[in-house]
Structures are given as structure tokens and as C-alpha cells.
Design a protein around this motif. Structure first.
Motif, PDB file in Angstrom:
ATOM      1  N   ALA A  17       0.835  -1.201  -0.033  1.00  9.99           N
ATOM      2  CA  ALA A  17       0.096   0.031   0.141  1.00  9.99           C
ATOM      3  C   ALA A  17       0.930   1.406  -0.131  1.00  9.99           C
ATOM      4  O   ALA A  17       2.024   1.374   0.708  1.00  9.99           O
ATOM      5  CB  ALA A  17      -1.007  -0.055   1.048  1.00  9.99           C
ATOM      6  N   ILE A  18       0.316   2.179  -0.810  1.00 13.70           N
ATOM      7  CA  ILE A  18       1.335   3.520  -0.943  1.00 13.70           C
ATOM      8  C   ILE A  18       0.455   4.662  -0.668  1.00 13.70           C
ATOM      9  O   ILE A  18      -0.632   4.936  -1.325  1.00 13.70           O
ATOM     10  CB  ILE A  18       1.725   3.276  -2.390  1.00 13.70           C
ATOM     11  CG1 ILE A  18       2.358   2.227  -2.789  1.00 13.70           C
ATOM     12  CG2 ILE A  18       2.637   4.824  -2.617  1.00 13.70           C
ATOM     13  CD1 ILE A  18       2.488   1.996  -4.256  1.00 13.70           C
ATOM     14  N   THR A  19       0.626   5.499   0.295  1.00 13.19           N
ATOM     15  CA  THR A  19       0.383   6.960   0.406  1.00 13.19           C
ATOM     16  C   THR A  19       1.497   7.969  -0.037  1.00 13.19           C
ATOM     17  O   THR A  19       2.313   7.562  -0.449  1.00 13.19           O
ATOM     18  CB  THR A  19       0.242   7.073   1.831  1.00 13.19           C
ATOM     19  OG1 THR A  19       1.485   7.166   2.794  1.00 13.19           O
ATOM     20  CG2 THR A  19      -0.541   5.950   2.521  1.00 13.19           C
ATOM     21  N   GLU A  20       0.953   9.217   0.188  1.00 14.58           N
ATOM     22  CA  GLU A  20       2.061  10.144  -0.352  1.00 14.58           C
ATOM     23  C   GLU A  20       3.222  10.126   0.449  1.00 14.58           C
ATOM     24  O   GLU A  20       4.461  10.333   0.096  1.00 14.58           O
ATOM     25  CB  GLU A  20       1.430  11.707  -0.270  1.00 14.58           C
ATOM     26  CG  GLU A  20       0.379  11.737  -1.380  1.00 14.58           C
ATOM     27  CD  GLU A  20       0.018  13.199  -1.234  1.00 14.58           C
ATOM     28  OE1 GLU A  20       0.753  13.965  -0.621  1.00 14.58           O
ATOM     29  OE2 GLU A  20      -0.842  13.571  -2.305  1.00 14.58           O
ATOM     30  N   GLN A  21       3.187   9.575   1.694  1.00 14.80           N
ATOM     31  CA  GLN A  21       4.352   9.725   2.497  1.00 14.80           C
ATOM     32  C   GLN A  21       5.019   8.189   2.998  1.00 14.80           C
ATOM     33  O   GLN A  21       5.780   8.323   3.465  1.00 14.80           O
ATOM     34  CB  GLN A  21       4.105  10.633   3.553  1.00 14.80           C
ATOM     35  CG  GLN A  21       3.385  12.135   3.492  1.00 14.80           C
ATOM     36  CD  GLN A  21       4.740  12.769   2.802  1.00 14.80           C
ATOM     37  OE1 GLN A  21       5.921  12.980   3.286  1.00 14.80           O
ATOM     38  NE2 GLN A  21       4.497  13.233   1.598  1.00 14.80           N
ATOM     39  N   GLN A  22       4.268   7.334   2.693  1.00 19.10           N
ATOM     40  CA  GLN A  22       4.466   5.959   3.416  1.00 19.10           C
ATOM     41  C   GLN A  22       4.305   4.903   2.551  1.00 19.10           C
ATOM     42  O   GLN A  22       3.250   4.797   1.554  1.00 19.10           O
ATOM     43  CB  GLN A  22       3.638   5.940   4.724  1.00 19.10           C
ATOM     44  CG  GLN A  22       4.316   6.490   5.919  1.00 19.10           C
ATOM     45  CD  GLN A  22       3.451   6.170   7.090  1.00 19.10           C
ATOM     46  OE1 GLN A  22       2.290   5.762   7.178  1.00 19.10           O
ATOM     47  NE2 GLN A  22       3.829   6.211   8.279  1.00 19.10           N
TER      48      GLN A  22
END
Length: 279
Positions: free
Chosen positions: A259-264
Motif C-alpha cells: 500500500a502506498i500513500t504520499e508519505q509511506q
């Protein structure tokens, strides 16, 4: 965290607040590690296991990164109708080994020993060229090995391929719009098999198959919810929520989703001891 999910953060952006940096895409493979495509200010950067890989490409267009093997990565762009190269196979020194046009309107990419799978948004399937196949398998040089619409008979049509996920061997699973069947494709045998899926799971944007279970992420009208379904059954089970954008990992991996967020970047493992219990 839900008792059926294990969450692990494997990367967090760590730069001064004055520097704008966000994660565009990432890939994880046990034995290879973490490959990252970052946006730093207006420029794309590639990091492999925290080491920068120099890239000499129109980097602002890049949107995908995948492992090919422990010494080689794939970076790719969305693609346009002009037929320009948008898939680039590189070594970890940033040298381009192969590059080719992989169609326009790239939606998802999965890589296996059999090659590079590319699926497409409706702009591609309703356009011209190779993207109209809905799903294509290329080798690393760009040679077309399999075309969904041309090489299969009586398979569900793909208008938009919402999610794909690697299966065992050379097979691939997909979840195509508009009727959303769960489809297993075997490119070597030129065969497919379809399974009906409860309406509740329509619109899922992440898919992972392990044994006799399918996991569907973020269906319509959900808030990044993850559902578990025994293939061929009609009662999905909500098992939790994931952060950011998530896609299924290869069946050989311990974890089910990245899973990818803008920061992690995060990994998720589903605790289900019945996945490979076929009794």
C-alpha cells in the motif's frame, strides 16, 4: 489493527518540510527489497533499497516501478497515442537495457517470470493500437506474447481493467469492468476461467489471490475496505481497511498487499490459515 491483518511500515518520507517529496509508486519483493519512484519537487527519482538510481528519461511522466529481478527494474509511464516508448527496463546503475511502447492509458502492471503484464484504462481499450486488447503480456524486450481479446475466445470483455494480480506459475487474475467477473488467464494454454463475484465487491481496485481465497480492496462505496472471499462463494467477509492505494503481491510473497500513500509504503499480511486448505 484488525486481528486478521498485520501492517508493517517499510518506508516513510524523511526530508525537511521545506522540500516537497511524495511517493508516486513502489514495489516490494522478498530477496530484492524495496524499489521506489518518488517525486521530489517537480522531478522523479528512483530509489532501490535507499540507493538512488540515476535515470535519464522524461521523468515527470513516469508513474510505475516494478522489480524484474534482483538486478533489474521496470519504470513506466502512462503512455499516449503517439506510440512513443513508455516502458523502460533498467539495471540498478540506471542503464536502459530495453525500452518499448506498451500501449496508451496504462492502468496496472504486474511482472512474473513469464513477462510483463499491462492492463489499460478505458481511454486505451476504446482507443487504437495494442491497448484495445485490454490486457497484454510482453517479454522484457517488448515482444507481445499474449493479447487478451485476440488470443482468447468467449472471455468477458474488458472495457477497463480495474485490478490485476499474479496467479500461480504464468497465470494472471483480473477484475474487469463492466460486469466484474473474477477471471483467471493462462497465457500458455490460451485459456481463461471466470467466477461470479458478489455485487458488493464491484469496483475493487486491488486484488490478491492466495489458494482458494480472493481478497478485494476498495470496492465501490467503501472507504479502502478489504474483503475476503472464498472463490465461488457468495458471502464476502470484511477483514479491515488499508491505507492509501493498495495492490496485490505475488503468491510467493509472505505479505498479500503493498500500500502506498504520499508519505509511506506499507505491507499487509492477511492471517488466514485456510488459504491452501482444499479439503
Amino acid at each position: 489493527m484488525n486481528e486478521k491483518l498485520i501492517e508493517e511500515i517499510i518506508y516513510s518520507v524523511d526530508v525537511p518540510p521545506a522540500i516537497h517529496q511524495e511517493i508516486i509508486d513502489a514495489d516490494w519483493k522478498e530477496g530484492c527489497g524495496l524499489a521506489l519512484l518518488l517525486k521530489k519537487e517537480k522531478k522523479r527519482e528512483v530509489l532501490v533499497n535507499e540507493k538512488e538510481v540515476p535515470i535519464c528519461l522524461p521523468s515527470e511522466e513516469l508513474g510505475f516501478i516494478r522489480w524484474i529481478n534482483r538486478n533489474t527494474i521496470l519504470v513506466a509511464a502512462y503512455g499516449d497515442e503517439n506510440g512513443e516508448e513508455n516502458l523502460f527496463v533498467m539495471n540498478l546503475n540506471g542503464e536502459i537495457i530495453h525500452s518499448f511502447h506498451g500501449g496508451m492509458a496504462t492502468e496496472s502492471i504486474a511482472v512474473g517470470k513469464e513477462g510483463i503484464w499491462v492492463s489499460y484504462f478505458d481511454e486505451g481499450t476504446m482507443g487504437t493500437g495494442i491497448s484495445t486488447e485490454g490486457l497484454v503480456l510482453f517479454d522484457v524486450t517488448g515482444k507481445v506474447l499474449f493479447r487478451y481479446h485476440s488470443d482468447l475466445l468467449d472471455s468477458p470483455e474488458i472495457f477497463d481493467c480495474y485490478a490485476i494480480g499474479k496467479g500461480k506459475g504464468s497465470t494472471l487474475w483480473l477484475f474487469p469492468y463492466t460486469d466484474f467477473p473474477l477471471v483467471l488467464v493462462n497465457p500458455k494454454e490460451r485459456t481463461s476461467r471466470s467466477y461470479s463475484v458478489p455485487e458488493k465487491l464491484r469496483g475493487s481496485h486491488g486484488l490478491c489471490i492466495r489458494g482458494k481465497f480472493a481478497y478485494f480492496f476498495d470496492p465501490y462505496n467503501s472507504n479502502r475496505e478489504l474483503y475476503q472471499l472464498k472463490i465461488g462463494k457468495q458471502e464476502p467477509q470484511l477483514i479491515g481497511t488499508l491505507q492509501g492505494r493498495a495492490r496485490g503481491l505475488d503468491p510467493s510473497e509472505s505479505c498479500h498487499f503493498i500500500a502506498i500513500t504520499e508519505q509511506q509504503v506499507l505491507l499487509y499480511q492477511v492471517l488466514n490459515e485456510d488459504e491452501y486448505n482444499f479439503l
